[in-house]
Each structure stands twice: as C-alpha cells, then as structure tokens.
Enzyme design. Structure first.
Site, PDB file in Angstrom:
ATOM      1  N   CYS A   2       6.467  -7.118   5.650  1.00 42.52           N
ATOM      2  CA  CYS A   2       7.647  -6.517   5.713  1.00 42.52           C
ATOM      3  C   CYS A   2       8.589  -7.057   4.525  1.00 42.52           C
ATOM      4  O   CYS A   2       8.369  -7.808   3.724  1.00 42.52           O
ATOM      5  CB  CYS A   2       8.668  -6.973   6.898  1.00 42.52           C
ATOM      6  SG  CYS A   2       7.854  -6.750   8.493  1.00 42.52           S
ATOM      7  N   ARG A  35       6.733  -2.203   1.078  1.00 38.14           N
ATOM      8  CA  ARG A  35       6.359  -3.382   1.908  1.00 38.14           C
ATOM      9  C   ARG A  35       6.372  -2.758   3.452  1.00 38.14           C
ATOM     10  O   ARG A  35       5.582  -3.293   4.330  1.00 38.14           O
ATOM     11  CB  ARG A  35       6.622  -4.819   1.873  1.00 38.14           C
ATOM     12  CG  ARG A  35       6.634  -5.338   0.590  1.00 38.14           C
ATOM     13  CD  ARG A  35       7.162  -6.637   0.254  1.00 38.14           C
ATOM     14  NE  ARG A  35       6.631  -7.820   1.408  1.00 38.14           N
ATOM     15  CZ  ARG A  35       5.811  -8.910   0.886  1.00 38.14           C
ATOM     16  NH1 ARG A  35       5.263  -8.626  -0.136  1.00 38.14           N
ATOM     17  NH2 ARG A  35       5.165  -9.443   1.861  1.00 38.14           N
ATOM     18  N   TRP A  83       7.554  -3.318   8.685  1.00 35.71           N
ATOM     19  CA  TRP A  83       6.199  -2.630   8.929  1.00 35.71           C
ATOM     20  C   TRP A  83       5.883  -3.076  10.269  1.00 35.71           C
ATOM     21  O   TRP A  83       5.654  -4.239  10.577  1.00 35.71           O
ATOM     22  CB  TRP A  83       5.269  -2.973   7.948  1.00 35.71           C
ATOM     23  CG  TRP A  83       3.865  -2.422   8.033  1.00 35.71           C
ATOM     24  CD1 TRP A  83       2.949  -3.065   8.549  1.00 35.71           C
ATOM     25  CD2 TRP A  83       3.555  -1.173   7.708  1.00 35.71           C
ATOM     26  NE1 TRP A  83       1.525  -2.164   8.745  1.00 35.71           N
ATOM     27  CE2 TRP A  83       2.170  -0.876   8.314  1.00 35.71           C
ATOM     28  CE3 TRP A  83       4.155  -0.229   7.022  1.00 35.71           C
ATOM     29  CZ2 TRP A  83       1.312   0.230   7.949  1.00 35.71           C
ATOM     30  CZ3 TRP A  83       3.486   1.187   6.752  1.00 35.71           C
ATOM     31  CH2 TRP A  83       1.952   1.279   7.427  1.00 35.71           C
ATOM     32  N   ASN A 109       9.249 -11.767   8.992  1.00 39.42           N
ATOM     33  CA  ASN A 109       8.028 -10.891   8.550  1.00 39.42           C
ATOM     34  C   ASN A 109       6.873 -11.749   9.175  1.00 39.42           C
ATOM     35  O   ASN A 109       6.983 -12.900   8.826  1.00 39.42           O
ATOM     36  CB  ASN A 109       7.914 -10.853   6.948  1.00 39.42           C
ATOM     37  CG  ASN A 109       6.632 -10.391   6.356  1.00 39.42           C
ATOM     38  OD1 ASN A 109       6.096  -9.616   7.295  1.00 39.42           O
ATOM     39  ND2 ASN A 109       6.438 -10.746   5.368  1.00 39.42           N
ATOM     40  N   GLY A 110       6.211 -11.112   9.947  1.00 40.27           N
ATOM     41  CA  GLY A 110       4.939 -12.006  10.262  1.00 40.27           C
ATOM     42  C   GLY A 110       4.766 -11.689  11.749  1.00 40.27           C
ATOM     43  O   GLY A 110       5.102 -10.756  12.302  1.00 40.27           O
ATOM     44  N   GLU A 499     -19.881   3.197   1.812  1.00 41.66           N
ATOM     45  CA  GLU A 499     -18.534   2.987   1.684  1.00 41.66           C
ATOM     46  C   GLU A 499     -18.473   2.787  -0.167  1.00 41.66           C
ATOM     47  O   GLU A 499     -17.592   3.217  -0.599  1.00 41.66           O
ATOM     48  CB  GLU A 499     -17.861   1.845   2.158  1.00 41.66           C
ATOM     49  CG  GLU A 499     -16.482   1.160   1.774  1.00 41.66           C
ATOM     50  CD  GLU A 499     -15.424   2.495   1.730  1.00 41.66           C
ATOM     51  OE1 GLU A 499     -15.627   3.575   2.567  1.00 41.66           O
ATOM     52  OE2 GLU A 499     -14.388   2.219   1.167  1.00 41.66           O
ATOM     53  N   LYS A 503     -15.966   5.174  -2.763  1.00 41.60           N
ATOM     54  CA  LYS A 503     -15.206   4.529  -3.485  1.00 41.60           C
ATOM     55  C   LYS A 503     -15.280   5.098  -5.149  1.00 41.60           C
ATOM     56  O   LYS A 503     -14.349   5.249  -5.715  1.00 41.60           O
ATOM     57  CB  LYS A 503     -15.266   2.734  -3.403  1.00 41.60           C
ATOM     58  CG  LYS A 503     -14.490   2.451  -2.191  1.00 41.60           C
ATOM     59  CD  LYS A 503     -13.053   2.303  -2.478  1.00 41.60           C
ATOM     60  CE  LYS A 503     -12.266   2.623  -1.043  1.00 41.60           C
ATOM     61  NZ  LYS A 503     -12.595   3.589  -0.197  1.00 41.60           N
ATOM     62  N   GLU A 506     -14.418   8.714  -5.238  1.00 38.58           N
ATOM     63  CA  GLU A 506     -12.995   9.237  -5.151  1.00 38.58           C
ATOM     64  C   GLU A 506     -12.420   8.582  -5.945  1.00 38.58           C
ATOM     65  O   GLU A 506     -11.057   8.979  -6.439  1.00 38.58           O
ATOM     66  CB  GLU A 506     -12.311   8.910  -3.756  1.00 38.58           C
ATOM     67  CG  GLU A 506     -12.302   7.242  -3.330  1.00 38.58           C
ATOM     68  CD  GLU A 506     -11.775   7.146  -2.039  1.00 38.58           C
ATOM     69  OE1 GLU A 506     -11.009   7.923  -1.489  1.00 38.58           O
ATOM     70  OE2 GLU A 506     -12.148   6.143  -1.232  1.00 38.58           O
ATOM     71  N   HIS A 522     -38.641   8.321   1.932  1.00 39.28           N
ATOM     72  CA  HIS A 522     -38.638   9.785   2.333  1.00 39.28           C
ATOM     73  C   HIS A 522     -38.047  10.896   1.724  1.00 39.28           C
ATOM     74  O   HIS A 522     -37.630  12.162   2.097  1.00 39.28           O
ATOM     75  CB  HIS A 522     -38.086   9.932   3.970  1.00 39.28           C
ATOM     76  CG  HIS A 522     -38.654   8.814   4.541  1.00 39.28           C
ATOM     77  ND1 HIS A 522     -40.094   9.021   5.355  1.00 39.28           N
ATOM     78  CD2 HIS A 522     -38.361   7.531   5.194  1.00 39.28           C
ATOM     79  CE1 HIS A 522     -40.408   8.280   5.864  1.00 39.28           C
ATOM     80  NE2 HIS A 522     -39.428   6.959   5.901  1.00 39.28           N
ATOM     81  N   LYS A 625      -3.182  10.370   0.809  1.00 42.71           N
ATOM     82  CA  LYS A 625      -3.196   9.113   1.704  1.00 42.71           C
ATOM     83  C   LYS A 625      -3.624   9.500   2.935  1.00 42.71           C
ATOM     84  O   LYS A 625      -4.487   8.824   3.623  1.00 42.71           O
ATOM     85  CB  LYS A 625      -2.157   8.409   1.404  1.00 42.71           C
ATOM     86  CG  LYS A 625      -2.322   6.912   2.052  1.00 42.71           C
ATOM     87  CD  LYS A 625      -3.472   6.241   1.656  1.00 42.71           C
ATOM     88  CE  LYS A 625      -3.822   5.028   2.161  1.00 42.71           C
ATOM     89  NZ  LYS A 625      -5.031   4.306   2.080  1.00 42.71           N
TER      90      LYS A 625
HETATM   91  C1  AGP Z   1     -10.829   6.422   1.899  1.00 38.83           C
HETATM   92  O1  AGP Z   1     -10.764   5.653   0.648  1.00 38.83           O
HETATM   93  C2  AGP Z   1     -10.310   7.799   1.533  1.00 38.83           C
HETATM   94  N1  AGP Z   1      -8.736   7.489   1.687  1.00 38.83           N
HETATM   95  C3  AGP Z   1     -10.272   8.890   2.998  1.00 38.83           C
HETATM   96  O2  AGP Z   1     -11.646   8.734   3.322  1.00 38.83           O
HETATM   97  C4  AGP Z   1      -9.639   8.080   4.441  1.00 38.83           C
HETATM   98  O3  AGP Z   1     -10.511   6.883   4.762  1.00 38.83           O
HETATM   99  C5  AGP Z   1      -9.989   9.046   5.568  1.00 38.83           C
HETATM  100  O4  AGP Z   1      -9.045  10.346   5.033  1.00 38.83           O
HETATM  101  C6  AGP Z   1      -9.286   8.591   6.943  1.00 38.83           C
HETATM  102  O5  AGP Z   1      -8.057   8.317   6.607  1.00 38.83           O
HETATM  103  P1  AGP Z   1      -7.475   7.549   7.873  1.00 38.83           P
HETATM  104  O6  AGP Z   1      -8.107   6.305   8.003  1.00 38.83           O
HETATM  105  O7  AGP Z   1      -5.836   7.342   7.690  1.00 38.83           O
HETATM  106  O8  AGP Z   1      -7.723   8.363   9.381  1.00 38.83           O
END
Ligand code: AGP
Length: 630
Positions: A2, A35, A83, A109-110, A499, A503, A506, A522, A625
C-alpha cells in the site's frame, strides 16, 4: 503493497509555516498510487479532533470527496492508498481506521497474522468493528492500550508508548502510522517486514512507504530497521525498538528523480517487480499456516466435506498464469493424488469438457478480469462444479464470481509482463495442494510442515539468484541480435521453459519456443543448427536422478548439432558444465519448488535483451495488462 504517507509541520497560530498537511499527504499519495489503488484515505489532526475522509477506488474519488467535504487546515496528517488483502475494496475497508472514540486514526501496509485472536479479545471488551480488515483490529488494539492501559495520558509520549505495547502483541508484516487528537503535533509509526522511510525537512518531517511519498519536499531520508518505532514532530525524529530502547536509522540522500522513485529506483516497473519476488512469495505464505504446519486458508468458503469428495481438478488460466498452473499440477497430483488438468481458458468450454459436482475448478488470474477465464469459470459453474479463484486483485470479477478465493499477496503488478504474480501464483497453488492433502489425509502433518519449511526458505533463495544477475544480463545484451531462442525443460522445468519463451516473445518480439526436453527427438530437433541458442532448465541431480541424466543427454543431443547451450542448473551440478556454453546456478531446493528459482534468470534474460533492443519493457507492443475481451 500500500502507499503510506505521514507529515508533521509547523504552524504559528492558524497559519501553516511549512506546507499544509493535506497538500503534502495528497501529493505523496499521488506518487504512491502505483502501490495500490483499491481505495484511498486521509486523516488530519486539527482543533483537538481527528478529521478523516476515505473512498474506495482511485485517488481521484477521494479528491472528489474532499472537494465536497473539505478537511480543516492542519499541520499533522497521514494518508493511505490501499492494495486490498483482508477485506474487499470498499469505503468501509478503506484506511484510515479510527478508534478511541474517533480520537485515533491508523493506516497500515502489510498483513497482521494474528488479527483473528486479537479481534476476539477486543470483541469481548465490547469493541464494535465497522470493517472486515485486520487494520481495524490493530487500530482498536492501539486505542484500547492508549485509553485503558495508559489512561489516555498523552502528556509524555503516550501514543509512542501505546504503539510500542501494541507492536509487542502484533505478528506478521506491518507498517503502521497513527495520529491522535490529544497529541496534535505528532505522527507515530512502526515497521516489521514492511517498508517505511523518514523524510527529514526544515521545520517539518515526513514518513513514506518509500521515498516517492515525500521526494517533492526533501531528499534527506532515514531508513528504519526491523521492529522499530519512529515518532516525528516538526523538529524531531525519535527512533526506538518495540520495547522503548533508543535505536538508530540509517540516513541517506535520495538521488533518484521522482519518476524512478516510483519504480523503487529501478529503470522499469518490470525490473522492480522481479526484485519484489522474495516479498511476493513471503507475503503469499504469510498468515496461512501455524507453527505446526496446520494450514488455514482465508476465504476458502467450500465445505471441507465437499473437498474430500473431489476427484478431479481443472485449472483454468491463460498465458503466464496457465504456466503457473502447469507447474502446480505436478505438486498437487503428487501431494493430493487428485487428477489435475490444466486448460487454456479459451479452449476449455468449446471442447465439451467433462465437469460435474466432483470437479474443483481452480482459476488462476493476476488481474481477475481476463474474459477468457471468467467465461470458462461461468461455464464450469453451470456444469455444477465448485470454483476457486487464485487471484492477485482483491474484489475483481473472477474471485467475486467464485465460490472461494485464495489471494496472492504480490502487490500491484504494473508491468504487462507478469513476473512476481507468476511466482506468487505457484506459491498459492502449492498452499492449496497442501491444504487439500491435509484435509484428505494424503500427507502427515509433519510432512506438510517440512514442505512449508522448504517453501519458507524460498524467498531468501530467490534473493540469492537476484544478487547474481549481472552475468545473465551480459549474456542477454550479447544476444540482442538473436532471431530465435529455444527453451527446454522436463517435469516442472517444462512449464518454466514455456514461461521463459513467453517472456522473450512478449518483451523482445523474437521467435522463442519452449519444449518438453523429451519431445526434441520427435521433431523439434530439426530446428537445431550451428549457433542456435537453446536454454535448458536442468532438474536437481539429487533425488530422482534419472530425470537429470535424461536432460543432460538432451543437452548433448542439441550441442552435437551445433546449439549454443545455456543451462539453468542447481548449485554443485558439475555434470552439465561439459555441455554448456553458459551455466547459471540456482540454490539447491526440492524439485517441486525449483520453478520458483529457475524462472528468475529467464525473466532477467528477457528483460535485459528487450532493453538492449531499446523496447519499452513495461508496455510491450500489441499487449494489455488485462485482456478483458474474448
Ligand atoms: C504474461 O506475461 C502476460 N501478461 C499474459 O500472458 C497474462 O499472463 C495473461 O493474459 C493472463 O492474465 P491474468 O493472469 O490477469 O488472467
């Protein structure tokens, strides 16, 4: 996570010599809003009373409220952007929380781990609570001590003494700031496992959860240590421990510009959030098990008898959250012996899945607003399944529509590329698996306690990895021209490889692909040519040695065909050296917990390579996001 601000300035009569408390606090909250933005609130001390305003939602809602209902001028004030952890993002749950008949205001905060037992004690004394928060319990405890143990004696530092006594009772992680109507020229604060810094001014002093809270007014800061209490007036700063013994803070000059201060001094939110990961894991674990390893998951509102009958778990998620689910699958199946499927949300409901009342749906979502996952959860509910949400955003749509929720406590994740939420999701899914194993008797209490003890060591191990990232950053910069990078892993290392590839895709906009290492022969091995960079996530050589030996032979296969092999391996693993151009070691940890460490070098690699290419790592092209469309 927070935002917290405190201020005490000078006044001569009714005129503020320095800045007005409200102006300073609101400016600080504006800078700290990243935050937490579930709610915001302020309290000032004026004319022998506490005046406060608080509103759910963004800071702008509070500003509108203050327009309508202004506060009196004051030189002493505190402010908070929330938060949410305990209790949804509502007006009632917003900070500050009042006690002692409205004469004391507290912000926090916490996570107060022992808030439930303290609440019972205060209820028995007749305390009436207006909110669901652990913070209001702390406020009530402080007010009760000030009024009843210290007889409301504000004369010689009563509020400081009350804070010392209250902190001796509190367990968990907390930064607390308090003001009292009977001590109009004082703010008292305390910290344990949660940040707090003092800003030193001329005839005025400041408090902040980080320096962004006061960087517009002073660059002289004092960092407080663990279990310390600080009392600020316009001209003095006094620091003690929780028992009143004098203590010292560490003074330093803030060199950051305000913008980088909001990122904790890091060049990007993503890099800050990667370095937040030890706290994200620690805070997700906090308050969810006792010293005997008995798990209590807050907001687990599904009947335990129903959970005992579950014969299938389906994890629904997208992107990085789906990979955290894939990691968790190995642990949950191993610990609970419940068949666990991991489904991409957008595929799930179109394949006529087999779902019934004995299926537990576990959705994983950082934002809690991903439309693909929300629609899949709704579909599963229509089929009669119970639904549990693992989510980082309190009060968002998916947890609101789920039968139960297990919040991750990673704090707001601002960068589009998910990092700390990924590790926090894995941690929360492990807690769920251990809870089910405890409930269904698959694991003895001692076994669960041992696994929790191993989990408790992970934050420090993540920090060890973070303390040695220069080499992987150098490698990333040297590979800025790479056109394609492959990632291999086996067992829990396979989703980590996926993953790592995501990264890089993206952030650096280059082709990257994760494979199960055993899948190479395969087909994908045809991709290997001279100089092809291949990351390999290698399991521990301890324990099930066959996995390690198989992955080492996979490394040999690609190297024999000219690949440039980059290996993530456990400290002490000498066997991989002969076949690796680069080896990045991670601390020893049980196989199922290794993803919490192995993912970190891959995050740093992608971040640094994208930075070397000059890309915006917080806002990558084409991405959002939270994907709130199907
Ligand atoms: C991951 O780096 C991306 N931002 C994206 O794959 C994200 O994980 C996905 O859109 C799911 O989002 P969420 O966790 O908010 O559901």
């Amino acid at each position: 996570m927070c935002g917290i601000v405190g201020y005490v300035g000078h006044s001569s009569g009714r005129v503020n010599v320095g800045h007005g408390a409200l102006d300073v606090v609101l400016e600080g909250l504006r800078r700290l809003e990243y935050r937490g933005y579930d709610s915001a609130g302020v309290a000032v001390v004026a004319d022998g009373t506490i005046s406060s305003r608080k509103k759910s939602g963004k800071l702008s809602n509070l500003l509108a409220e203050l327009e309508e209902k202004p506060l009196p001028d004051s030189v002493t004030g505190i402010g908070h952007t929330r938060w949410a952890t305990h209790g949804g993002p509502t007006d009632q749950n917003a900070h500050p929380h009042l006690s002692d008949g409205g004469k004391l205001a507290l912000i926090h905060n916490g996570i107060i781990e022992n808030f439930a037992e303290l609440k019972l004690e205060l209820l028995e004394k007749g305390t009436v609570f207006a909110s669901e928060t652990d913070t209001e319990v702390a406020a009530a405890l402080l007010g009760d001590i000030f009024r009843n143990q210290l007889n409301g004696d504000a004369s010689n530092g009563g509020l400081t003494k009350a804070m010392q006594l209250a902190c001796q009772r509190l367990e968990g992680a907390f930064t607390l700031l308090a003001v009292h109507a009977d001590q109009p020229d004082v703010v008292v604060a305390a910290r344990r496992n949660s940040p707090l810094v003092v800003g030193l001014g001329e005839g005025e002093n400041f408090l902040g959860s980080d320096v962004s809270g006061f960087i517009d007014y002073t660059r002289r800061a004092v960092e407080l240590g663990q279990d310390q209490i600080v009392t600020i007036t316009a001209d003095t700063v006094e620091i003690t421990d929780f028992f009143g013994a004098p203590a010292q803070g560490k003074e330093y000059h803030v060199d950051w510009d305000p913008a980088s201060a909001e990122k904790g001094g890091y060049p990007s939110f993503m890099e800050k959030e990667i370095h937040d990961q030890p706290d994200a894991v620690a805070n997700t674990l906090l308050g969810r098990s006792d010293l005997d390893g008995k798990l209590t998951l807050d907001e687990m509102r599904i009947d335990p008898e129903h959970l005992k009958k579950i014969n299938k778990i389906i994890v629904l998620a997208c992107g990085t959250s789906a990979y955290s689910g894939q990691v968790a699958k190995y642990a949950i199946e191993h610990w609970c012996r419940i068949a666990t499927e991991v489904e991409l949300s957008h595929e799930f409901r179109y394949r006529d899945p087999i779902v019934d009342e004995n299926t537990l749906i576990v959705s994983i979502s950082q934002s809690g607003e991903t439309m693909d996952t929300l629609m899949a959860v709704r579909y599963a509910k229509e089929q009669g399944a119970k639904t549990l949400s693992i989510c980082n955003t309190n009060g968002s749509t998916i947890p609101r529509e789920s039968d139960a929720v297990l919040y991750t406590h990673a704090g707001p994740e601002i960068a589009v590329a998910s990092t700390k939420a990924f590790l926090a999701q894995i941690t929360a899914a492990y807690l769920l698996g251990l809870y089910l194993a405890q409930l269904r008797g698959n694991k003895f209490q001692g076994e669960i306690k041992d696994i929790l003890a191993d989990l408790g060591k992970v934050p420090a191990k993540i920090q060890q990895v973070l303390d040695h990232v220069d080499e992987i950053k150098d490698l990333a910069r040297s590979m800025a021209g790479a056109k394609s990078v492959l990632f291999l892993g086996r067992h829990v290392g396979f989703p980590v490889a996926m993953e790592g590839a995501l990264k890089l895709k993206e952030l650096a906009y280059i082709h990257a692909e994760g494979f199960a290492a055993g899948e190479l022969k395969h087909g994908p091995i045809a991709l290997i040519e001279e100089g092809q960079p291949v990351f390999v996530v290698v399991p521990s050589p301890r324990g099930r040695n066959s996995l390690h030996a198989k992955v080492v032979s996979n490394i040999q296969e690609v190297r024999a065909r000219g690949a440039k092999t980059i290996v993530i391996a456990e400290e002490g693993d000498e066997a991989v050296k002969a076949y690796a151009e680069h080896v990045f070691y991670i601390p020893e940890t049980p196989t199922l917990l290794a993803p919490l460490l192995a993912a970190v070098p891959l995050q740093i690699f992608a971040l640094e390579l994208a930075t070397a290419k000059g890309y915006d790592v917080d806002q990558p092209r084409n991405l959002a996001k939270s994907v709130t469309v199907e």
